[in-house]
Design an enzyme around this catalytic site. Structure first.
Site, PDB file in Angstrom:
ATOM      1  N   SER A  90      22.330  56.035 -81.692  1.00 23.21           N
ATOM      2  CA  SER A  90      23.634  55.587 -82.172  1.00 23.21           C
ATOM      3  C   SER A  90      24.451  56.775 -82.647  1.00 23.21           C
ATOM      4  O   SER A  90      23.927  57.854 -82.914  1.00 23.21           O
ATOM      5  CB  SER A  90      23.459  54.575 -83.307  1.00 23.21           C
ATOM      6  OG  SER A  90      22.690  55.146 -84.355  1.00 23.21           O
ATOM      7  N   ASP A 204      29.450  52.786 -85.135  1.00 17.55           N
ATOM      8  CA  ASP A 204      30.433  52.708 -86.216  1.00 17.55           C
ATOM      9  C   ASP A 204      31.538  53.725 -85.956  1.00 17.55           C
ATOM     10  O   ASP A 204      31.403  54.582 -85.082  1.00 17.55           O
ATOM     11  CB  ASP A 204      29.785  52.942 -87.578  1.00 17.55           C
ATOM     12  CG  ASP A 204      29.046  54.265 -87.639  1.00 17.55           C
ATOM     13  OD1 ASP A 204      29.632  55.236 -88.132  1.00 17.55           O
ATOM     14  OD2 ASP A 204      27.886  54.336 -87.184  1.00 17.55           O
ATOM     15  N   ARG A 217      23.297  44.915 -82.552  1.00 18.53           N
ATOM     16  CA  ARG A 217      22.973  46.276 -82.144  1.00 18.53           C
ATOM     17  C   ARG A 217      22.051  46.307 -80.929  1.00 18.53           C
ATOM     18  O   ARG A 217      22.245  47.117 -80.025  1.00 18.53           O
ATOM     19  CB  ARG A 217      22.344  47.049 -83.302  1.00 18.53           C
ATOM     20  CG  ARG A 217      23.378  47.357 -84.373  1.00 18.53           C
ATOM     21  CD  ARG A 217      22.847  48.276 -85.449  1.00 18.53           C
ATOM     22  NE  ARG A 217      23.936  48.573 -86.384  1.00 18.53           N
ATOM     23  CZ  ARG A 217      24.240  49.784 -86.813  1.00 18.53           C
ATOM     24  NH1 ARG A 217      23.573  50.826 -86.382  1.00 18.53           N
ATOM     25  NH2 ARG A 217      25.227  49.967 -87.659  1.00 18.53           N
TER      26      ARG A 217
END
Length: 234
Positions: A90, A204, A217
């Protein structure tokens, strides 16, 4: 068997996907690999080997931050013969046009410092992705309709950052996103003559403060895994 990886000789594939989270390694292995076998659980860092469309693949956790990734990538390369290493993880977006759930392919990775920095002393070595993997991943992302961006990223060892001035300069210079491992992976790949790429999902956004809910997610990260696997064997 090494200090940090308990796999026996031959249990690690030449192609290794590296999520930071060991539980994400388990999820990806169970979802995308045929007959995944647990080959490592030393210190809770899970690694699985199976096949994808007939190709042997290992999905192994790397932990958080460049020092942790450096340990696992070094041992995977030196002791187990890993040839292709793809980080799947991520990242936080740093540009307005990069949206949550988009995929970023890290062409280059800037950093304030990594475990490899001491080797270069005054030189600011610029580690980059393997071009073949990069182009194959871009093609794969486009083929499955995933919004994808290619460019420079920032690898930081500070999650709770207190340098807004640095972030502003990175944004000004077109940095797409921030994460915590890719720069060291690219250093190690260059040093040992291996192929490396970071395929990142935006979870994010530093500008809008938007964040991907925890329950979404896994499904959002699926595209990243597919792109990485397609790229590895194109």
């Amino acid at each position: 068997m090494t200090f940090h990886i308990g796999a026996k000789p031959g249990e690690i594939a030449e192609t290794v996907l590296l999520p930071g989270d060991p539980y994400r390694a388990r999820w990806a292995a169970q979802k995308y690999l045929e007959n995944p076998v647990l080959v490592n659980e030393v210190r809770g860092m899970l690694g699985y080997t199976g096949t994808w469309r007939g190709h042997r693949v290992t999905i192994h956790g790397s932990g958080m931050g460049m020092p942790s990734l450096s340990i696992y990538a070094n041992e995977l390369i030196r002791d187990y013969g890993a040839q292709t290493l793809i980080r799947i993880g991520s990242a936080g977006a740093m540009q307005p046009h990069v949206k949550v759930r988009d995929v970023v392919l890290a062409q280059a990775a800037s950093t304030l410092g990594s475990p490899s920095q001491a080797m270069f002393r005054e030189l600011h070595f610029a580690p980059v992705a393997d071009f073949g993997l990069l182009t194959a991943a871009h093609k794969a992302a486009q083929s499955i309709g995933v919004p994808v961006h290619v460019g420079g990223i920032y690898s930081s060892d500070t999650f709770y950052d207190e340098r807004p001035d640095l972030n502003e300069q990175l944004q000004r210079h077109g940095c797409l996103c921030v994460e915590m491992e890719a720069a060291e992976l690219y250093h190690l790949a260059a040093r040992h003559g291996r192929r490396a790429l970071a395929v990142l999902t935006i979870s994010d956004h530093l500008l809008t403060q938007e964040a991907l809910p925890a329950d979404q997610r896994e499904t959002s990260f699926g595209a990243m895994v597919e792109v990485a696997l397609e790229a590895a064997f194109s």
